[in-house]
Design a protein around this motif. Structure first.
Motif, short mmCIF file in Angstrom:
data_model
loop_
_atom_site.label_atom_id
_atom_site.label_comp_id
_atom_site.label_asym_id
_atom_site.label_seq_id
_atom_site.Cartn_x
_atom_site.Cartn_y
_atom_site.Cartn_z
N THR A 1 0.80 -1.22 0.00
CA THR A 1 0.00 0.00 0.00
C THR A 1 0.84 1.27 0.00
O THR A 1 0.42 2.30 -0.54
CB THR A 1 -0.97 0.01 1.21
OG1 THR A 1 -1.79 1.15 1.14
CG2 THR A 1 -0.21 0.01 2.52
N GLY B 1 -0.39 2.94 -3.09
CA GLY B 1 -1.35 3.90 -2.56
C GLY B 1 -2.50 3.21 -1.85
O GLY B 1 -2.81 2.04 -2.09
N ARG B 2 -3.14 3.96 -0.94
CA ARG B 2 -4.24 3.41 -0.15
C ARG B 2 -5.49 3.18 -1.01
O ARG B 2 -6.10 2.11 -0.97
CB ARG B 2 -4.61 4.37 1.00
CG ARG B 2 -3.44 4.82 1.85
CD ARG B 2 -2.98 3.77 2.82
NE ARG B 2 -2.14 4.34 3.86
CZ ARG B 2 -0.81 4.30 3.88
NH1 ARG B 2 -0.16 3.68 2.90
NH2 ARG B 2 -0.12 4.85 4.86
N LYS B 3 -5.88 4.18 -1.77
CA LYS B 3 -7.13 4.09 -2.54
C LYS B 3 -7.12 2.93 -3.54
O LYS B 3 -8.08 2.15 -3.60
CB LYS B 3 -7.42 5.41 -3.25
CG LYS B 3 -8.73 5.38 -4.03
CD LYS B 3 -8.98 6.70 -4.79
CE LYS B 3 -9.35 7.79 -3.86
NZ LYS B 3 -9.86 8.99 -4.59
N ILE C 1 -5.55 3.98 7.33
CA ILE C 1 -6.24 5.22 6.94
C ILE C 1 -6.83 5.89 8.17
O ILE C 1 -6.71 7.12 8.36
CB ILE C 1 -7.32 4.92 5.89
CG1 ILE C 1 -6.68 4.48 4.57
CG2 ILE C 1 -8.21 6.14 5.66
CD1 ILE C 1 -7.67 3.97 3.55
N GLU D 1 -6.50 9.98 -0.61
CA GLU D 1 -5.23 9.25 -0.60
C GLU D 1 -4.36 9.78 0.53
O GLU D 1 -4.50 10.92 0.98
CB GLU D 1 -4.52 9.42 -1.95
CG GLU D 1 -3.23 8.63 -2.11
CD GLU D 1 -3.41 7.14 -1.83
OE1 GLU D 1 -3.25 6.74 -0.66
OE2 GLU D 1 -3.74 6.40 -2.76
N SER D 2 -3.47 8.93 1.03
CA SER D 2 -2.57 9.32 2.11
C SER D 2 -1.66 10.45 1.66
O SER D 2 -0.99 10.34 0.62
CB SER D 2 -1.72 8.11 2.51
OG SER D 2 -0.58 8.52 3.22
N VAL E 1 1.87 9.12 1.16
CA VAL E 1 2.08 8.36 -0.07
C VAL E 1 2.17 9.31 -1.26
O VAL E 1 3.02 9.15 -2.15
CB VAL E 1 0.94 7.34 -0.27
CG1 VAL E 1 1.03 6.70 -1.65
CG2 VAL E 1 1.00 6.26 0.81
N LEU E 2 1.29 10.32 -1.31
CA LEU E 2 1.35 11.30 -2.40
C LEU E 2 2.69 12.03 -2.40
O LEU E 2 3.29 12.24 -3.47
CB LEU E 2 0.21 12.30 -2.24
CG LEU E 2 -1.21 11.77 -2.48
CD1 LEU E 2 -2.25 12.82 -2.10
CD2 LEU E 2 -1.40 11.35 -3.95
N LYS F 1 5.42 9.93 -3.83
CA LYS F 1 5.33 9.79 -5.29
C LYS F 1 5.70 11.07 -6.02
O LYS F 1 5.62 11.13 -7.24
CB LYS F 1 3.90 9.37 -5.68
CG LYS F 1 3.52 7.96 -5.26
CD LYS F 1 2.06 7.68 -5.60
CE LYS F 1 1.69 6.23 -5.33
NZ LYS F 1 2.28 5.31 -6.33
N GLU G 1 -0.50 17.97 -4.31
CA GLU G 1 -1.68 17.17 -3.96
C GLU G 1 -1.61 16.73 -2.51
O GLU G 1 -2.62 16.74 -1.79
CB GLU G 1 -1.78 15.95 -4.87
CG GLU G 1 -2.13 16.24 -6.31
CD GLU G 1 -2.24 14.96 -7.12
OE1 GLU G 1 -3.10 14.12 -6.77
OE2 GLU G 1 -1.45 14.78 -8.07
#
Length: 421
Positions: free
Chosen positions: A48, A52-54, A101, A166-167, A170-171, A174, A179
């Motif tokens: 994840t 990503g979470r989503k 989350i 989204e976390s 994580v964003l 990336k 964002e």
């Protein structure tokens, strides 16, 4: 709901001669589901931070919906078993991601309560599965009940894609910095930095696993695994064998089945009580005390007592039993830094699934000897093991010194109270 649909339809599955089920085969297929959940938890918890979470939430929902569809159309036991394994992959994957989350987005002083609120849905889903089995299976067949398990793919996935954030970490990892800042600002979170961002690479995923055994967590990790193992052994062992244990103690068949509904009702109440209490005193303390109270409750059930008193003890035991395990998850979210949290939760839930396998088997072996008292004593011992394991976590966990710690990561040393450093 999907976890419990199998048990809710079991009499009809066994009665369907075309399906080719036997009692032994039904137990084996149940183990396939649990094995799938173990793999799903370990895999999703590790992936994840990369994907990503989503996307992982979406994939998990689609997987367990697909598994339910395979069961609904299965002409025989082989495809049905494959469907339950696929469902297990999705169900196991969803748990650690959902917990991560909640840990990330909940206000720090309400994180344990938010975790408890999320987990009340497990018991609500279990009661819904029982209701569907009773309402649909007798007149319309067991296949329609499994078709109901496909609904999340139709209803939940569009909502997840549209509304689930989204976390920010994580964003940020990336390279989508703006964002990440926008999501953090929208939900009142601290803007992520390098301390909160997981490494989005294969090396980063291995580093996240290695960090579970870094100084400060290397001893906490096996203790959390042990507590999760004991907790899920209790959850699945008691849920599977409580009616039979109560029958062996001397209660009627109808009363014994009702005990299962009573203990799940206690579980819903317990999540709310434990969550609020843990936000005040810390999830480690609450989990340890709840495990000890579970040990007392299961031990008391060894003796036959008036029906009203037995219902009361079972209800109270439900309050403690299920939320003791969930507070292990809340504690896990505070042990690991943000960049390792999803991986840590994935491994705690995944390793804990071995307890979900052992619990029903252990209960069956003990009950086969005809000694219900020994069965309750066995579960009481497992609860004491869970209390000792989770209670020792603060003793072996070092205080984190991340350059940009978030609020949740700073709470462990004080067991839920903000540190003064």
């Amino acid at each position: 709901m999907d976890v419990n649909i199998y048990g809710a339809t079991m009499p009809h599955l066994l009665a369907d001669e075309g399906l080719g089920f036997s009692t032994g085969l039904a137990g084996t297929i149940g183990s396939w589901t649990t094995f799938g959940m173990l793999i799903g938890a370990l895999t999703a918890g590790t992936l994840t931070d990369w994907l990503g979470r989503k996307p992982l939430v979406t994939a998990s929902v689609l997987l367990f919906s697909l598994g339910s569809a395979l069961c609904a159309v299965a002409p025989g036991a082989a495809l049905f078993g494959a469907g339950r394994f696929v469902s297990g992959l999705g169900l196991g994957g969803l748990m650690p991601i959902g917990l991560a989350i909640v840990a990330e987005f909940a206000p720090p002083r309400r994180a344990a309560l938010a975790t408890g609120l999320m987990m009340t849905s497990y018991h609500a889903g279990g009661m819904a599965a029982t209701g569907l089995g009773l309402a649909l299976a007798p007149d319309h067949g067991w296949r329609l009940v499994f078709w109901a398990g496909v609904l999340p793919a139709v209803i939940a996935v569009p909502l997840v894609l549209k509304w689930l954030p989204e976390s920010p970490g994580v964003l940020f990892a990336k390279g989508r910095t703006q964002e990440a800042y926008a999501v953090a600002d929208r939900y009142g979170l601290d803007r992520p930095g390098t301390a909160q961002a997981p490494e989005a690479s294969a090396k980063g995923r291995m580093s996240a696993i290695g960090a579970l055994f870094a100084p400060g967590t290397r001893w906490a990790t096996p203790l959390l695994w042990t507590a999760s193992f004991a907790g899920l052994l209790l959850v699945y062992g008691v849920s599977t064998w409580l009616p039979e244990l109560m029958r062996a103690t001397g209660y009627s068949l109808s009363s014994s089945v009702t005990f299962l509904m009573v203990i799940n009702a206690g579980g819903i109440v317990g999540m709310l009580i434990a969550g609020r209490t843990a936000d005040r005193f810390g999830p480690v303390k609450v989990s340890a005390v709840w495990f000890l109270l579970t040990a007392c409750g299961t031990f008391v059930l060894r003796a036959e007592m008036p029906l009203g008193a037995a219902y009361t003890v079972v209800f109270l035991t439900g309050i403690w039993l299920f939320s003791a395990q969930v507070m292990v998850y809340a504690a896990t979210a505070r042990v690991y830094a943000p960049r390792e949290r999803a991986t840590g939760l994935g491994w705690v839930t995944g390793i804990g699934r071995t307890g979900a396998v052992v619990g029903p088997t252990l209960g069956g072996v003990v009950l086969a000897g005809g000694n219900a008292g020994l069965g309750f004593t066995t579960f009481a011992v497992a609860a004491v093991l869970g209390a000792v394991a989770i209670g020792a976590v603060p003793l072996v966990s070092g205080r984190r010194r991340d350059p940009e710690p978030d609020a949740a990561a700073a709470l462990l040393a004080s067991d839920g109270r903000p540190s003064q450093s």
